[in-house]
Design a protein around this motif. Structure first.
Motif, PDB file in Angstrom:
ATOM      1  N   SER A  35       0.775  -1.110   0.123  1.00 42.04           N
ATOM      2  CA  SER A  35      -0.079  -0.202  -0.033  1.00 42.04           C
ATOM      3  C   SER A  35       0.663   1.280  -0.069  1.00 42.04           C
ATOM      4  O   SER A  35       2.099   1.178   0.127  1.00 42.04           O
ATOM      5  N   ASN A  36       0.195   2.427   0.079  1.00 39.19           N
ATOM      6  CA  ASN A  36       0.668   3.709   0.171  1.00 39.19           C
ATOM      7  C   ASN A  36       1.794   3.657   1.061  1.00 39.19           C
ATOM      8  O   ASN A  36       1.552   3.379   2.433  1.00 39.19           O
ATOM      9  N   GLY A  37       2.991   4.210   0.921  1.00 42.26           N
ATOM     10  CA  GLY A  37       4.193   4.480   2.066  1.00 42.26           C
ATOM     11  C   GLY A  37       4.673   3.195   2.606  1.00 42.26           C
ATOM     12  O   GLY A  37       5.333   3.209   3.469  1.00 42.26           O
ATOM     13  N   ALA A  38       4.370   2.117   1.807  1.00 43.42           N
ATOM     14  CA  ALA A  38       5.005   0.785   2.168  1.00 43.42           C
ATOM     15  C   ALA A  38       6.767   0.813   2.197  1.00 43.42           C
ATOM     16  O   ALA A  38       7.127  -0.095   2.520  1.00 43.42           O
ATOM     17  N   LYS A  40       8.074   0.985  -1.447  1.00 38.25           N
ATOM     18  CA  LYS A  40       8.295   0.602  -2.630  1.00 38.25           C
ATOM     19  C   LYS A  40       9.194   1.539  -3.264  1.00 38.25           C
ATOM     20  O   LYS A  40      10.212   0.896  -3.962  1.00 38.25           O
ATOM     21  N   SER A  41       8.875   2.697  -3.625  1.00 35.94           N
ATOM     22  CA  SER A  41       9.665   3.604  -4.329  1.00 35.94           C
ATOM     23  C   SER A  41      11.022   3.845  -3.462  1.00 35.94           C
ATOM     24  O   SER A  41      12.346   3.946  -3.955  1.00 35.94           O
ATOM     25  N   THR A  42      11.060   3.905  -2.098  1.00 24.89           N
ATOM     26  CA  THR A  42      12.219   3.656  -1.433  1.00 24.89           C
ATOM     27  C   THR A  42      13.191   2.731  -1.719  1.00 24.89           C
ATOM     28  O   THR A  42      14.479   3.061  -2.113  1.00 24.89           O
ATOM     29  N   LEU A  43      12.620   1.469  -2.068  1.00 24.33           N
ATOM     30  CA  LEU A  43      13.496   0.309  -2.368  1.00 24.33           C
ATOM     31  C   LEU A  43      14.258   0.599  -3.621  1.00 24.33           C
ATOM     32  O   LEU A  43      15.184   0.558  -3.966  1.00 24.33           O
TER      33      LEU A  43
END
Ligand code: ATP
Length: 236
Positions: A35-38, A40-43
């Motif tokens: 979900s949002n803020g999980a 994913k983009s950070t990874l």
């Protein structure tokens, strides 16, 4: 091809990823859902060297890249296609594609072969190659921006939310092209998606990231049959 082992990532004092492991083999499509803020983009950004892991290792194509700068990672031909990618609106579709191959210094024969490969994956871009990129629909512009990223002949490609902002019909087309990229270019593909159903439908394996933790992973087909996953991610 890619092996992320036990990484921790922080923004200041706030921890965004906890002991995350993630692997991509040759010629497979792997999805990351959550979900949002999980995180994913950070990874993705950590793999691309934008964030540095406080702990753990990242290996790409046999080399450690955990402390390598982003431009050098791009030079190793790992392509990341972020959300909200843009085209050069005042240039033709074809010139946009040619720009994507800038770093590769292709001969004109190689350039033509590469363009043909893109036109095979995205036939609409072939029809519209002389048209100004800015005059195409939003969905077509997103396809062009992705195709431009693929012109550099990546060894692996990672898409961040490829379906974001697209109408349902175009979403189907977008996912079809992702499968074609793997088949035509014979490279592994990673997709990060909130549209869990589509991502799992086209991928070989799926990872589930929640609150910075990898909650599970497995063959997409099997996960899609699991009652728990159905309830949590596929709308029951
Ligand atoms: P979304 O799909 O909404 O983009 P995501 O799964 O990609 O979500 P991230 O963007 O990786 O999630 O965010 C993970 C956590 O890290 C969130 O709590 C977010 O607030 C935090 N975060 C992300 N970027 C930064 C930043 N630059 N500075 C501080 N915190 C950040």
């Amino acid at each position: 091809m890619l092996k992320v082992e036990n990484i921790d990532v922080y923004y200041g004092k706030v921890q965004a990823l906890y002991d995350v492991c993630f692997e991509v083999g040759e010629n497979e499509i792997v999805s990351i859902i959550g979900s949002n803020g999980a995180g994913k983009s950070t990874l993705m950004k950590t793999i691309m060297g934008v964030n540095k892991p406080a702990k753990g290792t990242i290996e790409f194509n046999g080399e450690q890249i955990g402390s390598v700068k982003t431009n050098l990672i791009v030079g190793k031909r790992l392509v990341y296609i972020p959300e909200g990618r843009e085209v050069f609106p005042k240039m033709s579709v074809k010139d946009n594609l040619v720009m994507g191959a800038y770093s590769r210094k292709y001969s004109s024969a190689e350039m033509n072969r590469k363009l043909e490969e893109m036109f095979e994956i995205y036939p609409r871009l072939k029809e519209r190659q002389s048209q100004l990129a800015g005059s195409m629909s939003g969905g077509e512009q997103q396809m062009l921006a992705i195709a431009r990223g693929l012109m550099s002949e990546p060894k692996m490609v990672m898409y961040d939310e490829p379906s974001l902002g697209l109408s349902p019909l175009i979403v189907d087309e977008m996912f079809e092209t992702i499968v074609k990229v793997k088949q035509t270019m014979k490279i592994p593909v990673v997709i990060v998606e909130q549209n869990a159903f589509m991502a799992m439908s086209i991928s070989d394996r799926t990872y589930i990231l929640e609150n910075g933790h990898m909650k599970g992973s497995g063959a997409s087909k099997e996960l899609m049959d699991s009652p728990e996953i159905k309830k949590a991610y596929l709308g029951g």
